[in-house]
Each structure stands twice: as C-alpha cells, then as structure tokens.
Design a protein around this motif. Sequence first.
Motif, PDB file in Angstrom:
ATOM      1  N   UNK A 142       0.852  -1.177   0.000  1.00  0.00           N
ATOM      2  CA  UNK A 142       0.000   0.000   0.000  1.00  0.00           C
ATOM      3  C   UNK A 142       0.893   1.234   0.000  1.00  0.00           C
ATOM      4  N   UNK A 143       0.501   2.226  -0.758  1.00  0.00           N
ATOM      5  CA  UNK A 143       1.277   3.464  -0.841  1.00  0.00           C
ATOM      6  C   UNK A 143       0.863   4.416   0.282  1.00  0.00           C
ATOM      7  N   UNK A 144       1.847   5.128   0.830  1.00  0.00           N
ATOM      8  CA  UNK A 144       1.584   6.104   1.884  1.00  0.00           C
ATOM      9  C   UNK A 144       2.516   7.293   1.694  1.00  0.00           C
ATOM     10  N   UNK A 145       1.982   8.493   1.834  1.00  0.00           N
ATOM     11  CA  UNK A 145       2.760   9.711   1.662  1.00  0.00           C
ATOM     12  C   UNK A 145       2.904  10.432   2.993  1.00  0.00           C
ATOM     13  N   UNK A 146       4.137  10.714   3.380  1.00  0.00           N
ATOM     14  CA  UNK A 146       4.401  11.466   4.612  1.00  0.00           C
ATOM     15  C   UNK A 146       4.330  12.952   4.300  1.00  0.00           C
ATOM     16  N   UNK A 147       3.539  13.679   5.091  1.00  0.00           N
ATOM     17  CA  UNK A 147       3.375  15.113   4.908  1.00  0.00           C
ATOM     18  C   UNK A 147       3.846  15.851   6.170  1.00  0.00           C
ATOM     19  N   UNK A 148       4.256  17.106   6.055  1.00  0.00           N
ATOM     20  CA  UNK A 148       4.804  17.829   7.207  1.00  0.00           C
ATOM     21  C   UNK A 148       3.731  18.312   8.174  1.00  0.00           C
ATOM     22  N   UNK A 149       4.147  18.517   9.415  1.00  0.00           N
ATOM     23  CA  UNK A 149       3.267  19.097  10.426  1.00  0.00           C
ATOM     24  C   UNK A 149       4.123  19.866  11.431  1.00  0.00           C
ATOM     25  N   UNK A 150       3.469  20.757  12.189  1.00  0.00           N
ATOM     26  CA  UNK A 150       4.164  21.477  13.255  1.00  0.00           C
ATOM     27  C   UNK A 150       3.384  21.310  14.553  1.00  0.00           C
ATOM     28  N   UNK A 151       4.111  21.390  15.671  1.00  0.00           N
ATOM     29  CA  UNK A 151       3.520  21.312  16.999  1.00  0.00           C
ATOM     30  C   UNK A 151       4.031  22.486  17.812  1.00  0.00           C
ATOM     31  N   UNK A 152       3.141  23.103  18.588  1.00  0.00           N
ATOM     32  CA  UNK A 152       3.477  24.289  19.374  1.00  0.00           C
ATOM     33  C   UNK A 152       3.018  24.080  20.807  1.00  0.00           C
ATOM     34  N   UNK A 153       3.860  24.481  21.770  1.00  0.00           N
ATOM     35  CA  UNK A 153       3.516  24.332  23.186  1.00  0.00           C
ATOM     36  C   UNK A 153       4.108  25.496  23.986  1.00  0.00           C
ATOM     37  N   UNK A 154       3.247  26.253  24.694  1.00  0.00           N
ATOM     38  CA  UNK A 154       1.791  26.141  24.746  1.00  0.00           C
ATOM     39  C   UNK A 154       1.147  26.816  23.537  1.00  0.00           C
ATOM     40  N   UNK A 155      -0.165  26.685  23.422  1.00  0.00           N
ATOM     41  CA  UNK A 155      -0.900  27.331  22.329  1.00  0.00           C
ATOM     42  C   UNK A 155      -1.715  28.519  22.838  1.00  0.00           C
ATOM     43  N   UNK A 156      -1.582  28.816  24.120  1.00  0.00           N
ATOM     44  CA  UNK A 156      -2.202  30.001  24.722  1.00  0.00           C
ATOM     45  C   UNK A 156      -1.174  30.647  25.643  1.00  0.00           C
ATOM     46  N   UNK A 157      -0.901  31.938  25.441  1.00  0.00           N
ATOM     47  CA  UNK A 157       0.131  32.584  26.251  1.00  0.00           C
ATOM     48  C   UNK A 157       0.038  34.095  26.111  1.00  0.00           C
ATOM     49  N   UNK A 158       0.707  34.784  27.037  1.00  0.00           N
ATOM     50  CA  UNK A 158       0.815  36.242  26.983  1.00  0.00           C
ATOM     51  C   UNK A 158       2.069  36.630  26.219  1.00  0.00           C
ATOM     52  N   UNK A 159       2.102  37.823  25.618  1.00  0.00           N
ATOM     53  CA  UNK A 159       3.334  38.275  24.944  1.00  0.00           C
ATOM     54  C   UNK A 159       4.529  38.209  25.877  1.00  0.00           C
ATOM     55  N   UNK A 160       5.658  37.773  25.331  1.00  0.00           N
ATOM     56  CA  UNK A 160       6.876  37.627  26.123  1.00  0.00           C
ATOM     57  C   UNK A 160       7.110  36.229  26.645  1.00  0.00           C
ATOM     58  N   UNK A 161       6.121  35.333  26.476  1.00  0.00           N
ATOM     59  CA  UNK A 161       6.256  33.952  26.946  1.00  0.00           C
ATOM     60  C   UNK A 161       7.154  33.153  25.996  1.00  0.00           C
ATOM     61  N   UNK A 162       7.949  32.238  26.530  1.00  0.00           N
ATOM     62  CA  UNK A 162       8.788  31.365  25.710  1.00  0.00           C
ATOM     63  C   UNK A 162       7.924  30.226  25.155  1.00  0.00           C
ATOM     64  N   UNK A 163       7.955  30.053  23.854  1.00  0.00           N
ATOM     65  CA  UNK A 163       7.141  29.053  23.161  1.00  0.00           C
ATOM     66  C   UNK A 163       8.058  28.026  22.498  1.00  0.00           C
ATOM     67  N   UNK A 164       7.716  26.745  22.657  1.00  0.00           N
ATOM     68  CA  UNK A 164       8.458  25.684  21.976  1.00  0.00           C
ATOM     69  C   UNK A 164       7.709  25.274  20.707  1.00  0.00           C
ATOM     70  N   UNK A 165       8.464  25.036  19.653  1.00  0.00           N
ATOM     71  CA  UNK A 165       7.867  24.591  18.389  1.00  0.00           C
ATOM     72  C   UNK A 165       8.737  23.503  17.777  1.00  0.00           C
ATOM     73  N   UNK A 166       8.109  22.554  17.129  1.00  0.00           N
ATOM     74  CA  UNK A 166       8.865  21.506  16.434  1.00  0.00           C
ATOM     75  C   UNK A 166       8.125  21.087  15.179  1.00  0.00           C
ATOM     76  N   UNK A 167       8.890  20.631  14.207  1.00  0.00           N
ATOM     77  CA  UNK A 167       8.319  20.193  12.941  1.00  0.00           C
ATOM     78  C   UNK A 167       8.674  18.744  12.665  1.00  0.00           C
ATOM     79  N   UNK A 168       7.774  18.050  11.995  1.00  0.00           N
ATOM     80  CA  UNK A 168       7.973  16.648  11.623  1.00  0.00           C
ATOM     81  C   UNK A 168       7.551  16.462  10.166  1.00  0.00           C
ATOM     82  N   UNK A 169       8.240  15.564   9.482  1.00  0.00           N
ATOM     83  CA  UNK A 169       7.851  15.246   8.112  1.00  0.00           C
ATOM     84  C   UNK A 169       8.245  16.300   7.097  1.00  0.00           C
TER      85      UNK A 169
END
Length: 305
Positions: free
Chosen positions: A122-149
């Motif tokens: 069976x054929x399968x295609x990997x597509x990119x995505x991003x994840x962000x933590x947290x997704x709710x914050x005040x300006x000046x907050x440190x945000x982590x982000x990562x990408x896959x695919x």
Amino acid sequence: MLRFASVIDLAGLYLRFFLKTILPLCLFLTSVTIFYAPPVAAADLRLSEDRGSPGAQVSFSGMTSNTAAKWTLYWGSSGGVALAMGISSDGVASGSFTVPETASGPYTVVLKDGNSGSNSLAAFTVIPCIMVDPTTATPGTSIKAEGHGFYSNEQGIFLTLDETKINTYGFTSDSNGRWSTSFTLPEFAGGTGHLIKAFGSSTLIASVSPVAFTVTPMMTVTPLAGAVGSLVSVSGKGFAANETGVTVTWDGAAVAGTSASINGIWATTFLVPRSTRGPHVLDAYGITTPATSIPDLSFSATSGI
C-alpha cells in the motif's frame, strides 16, 4: 490386397495405441490441470489513510493465505522497519500503526504473509506538520515549536505568526525531516484568531496545517509598593487591537484610562490614592477585554489614612 491389408492393420494398431495410451494420458493431464490450485496470495493491503504526518495513527487490513497465518507489517520494504505483527483471524490481518519519524515523501507499507511468503503493498505519503507548546500565552512567553515530516536536511525553515516571520534566521531539519526551536511570543494583539505556520526551502507554507494560537492579556505595574500620592506606571499587552475603554482599577475603583495600540499594547500612570496602609488589588479591563482575563496584581501602600 496384401498392401491394402497392411495399411488397415497399421491404422488399427495406431488406433488401439491411441485409445489405450495417448487418450488416458491426456485425460489424466486434464484432470491435473482442472484440480490444481495455486497458493493463495495475500490481497491488497488497505489503509485508513493514504497520507499523514509522523506520529499519526493509521489502521490497516489485509488478507492472508489461511485463517491463522503469521504476518508482519513493514515500513518501506519487506524486512524494513517492523510496524506491527501478529496472527490473522479468519484470514484477516488488521490493526494500527504509528507513522514513523521520517522525512516528507512517498513510502510503501508492506504486509508480509509468514505462511505463503507473499507481500501486499500500500502506498503512503508522509506530509509535514508542526507542533506548538503552549498554544495560549501572553506576549513575552517562551514558546516551543517543532516540525515533523519536512524534507530531509531541509534548509531555510521559518515560523510565522499571522504571516510575520518569528525567527530571523532559517534553521535546518535533520535527515528524518525533524526540527525543533523556541521563541519569545512577540507583542501581538490579544485574541483567538492567530495562526502559527511554517515553511522551508522545499516545503510550501500551504502544505503545513497551521496551529491556532491564542494571545492572552497581561498587565505590568512598577513599582508594586509606594506611599499615597506616589506615581505608579502601568502597562498592558495582549489586549485587542486598537481597544478603547482600557481602565486601570484600584480595589475596583477606576484610577486611570487609555486605549491600546494596533498590537494591543497600552501604558498609563496614576497616583496612589488615599487608602489604608497595606495590600490593595490592581486590575484592568477594556471594552473587549474583561477584568477576569487579567491576573490581579497586589500593590502595597506603605503609608495610609
């Protein structure tokens, strides 16, 4: 007459040979052909999704050569990374697997029948995505982000918040198309309508699903202690764009008013009002931003009435 009789005798001899030898042999071979059954090959492998990002769960189902055949599901090729294994039930191999950490592109998922040795693909295609933590914050907050695919060793990867680049310099994914970073949330207007996106030198921004982000309001007070009549500076971030009716309160009573900028930023001052010595509650609100959305701050009056 003798020559004609010899011909008849030869014809008869051939007929008897055909009936006794050739015809039975033909019938036997025909019976073998009729009743011969080749080994049963596994049917096509079916996946619940034909594309997805690393970490996604995908269900599968495929037929095996008999009712209780051992099977193994592989990623990429038979003998590659094993995704799942088991024994078929009523000739069906089924279950789910996690898309492995791998770079963007087309891949093959293989169901290997341990009994017959046949493979279903069976054929399968990997597509990119991003994840962000947290997704709710005040300006000046440190945000982590990562990408896959993302693509393997892809350069020039940028994050955007509402189409504005967050990182000044592009970063590079690893051989499996993965990357991670952190950033300080810029001074953006408050609300739920923000989108964080990503793109790279090969990955189009439209191919990556955005992450919804909520900017929440905050207030800063300097100093947090002082005598009656002393000057206090108050500022806010994460309010609505161009929000009017911004009001600072002292124990619930208004002591200052202003409006926010297009980025939801405001600043004002007030004099410590006549009050009792000790702690007092400072808060703020606007025509859009309720006071309940802003954490209260405590101000200590060092002198009072």
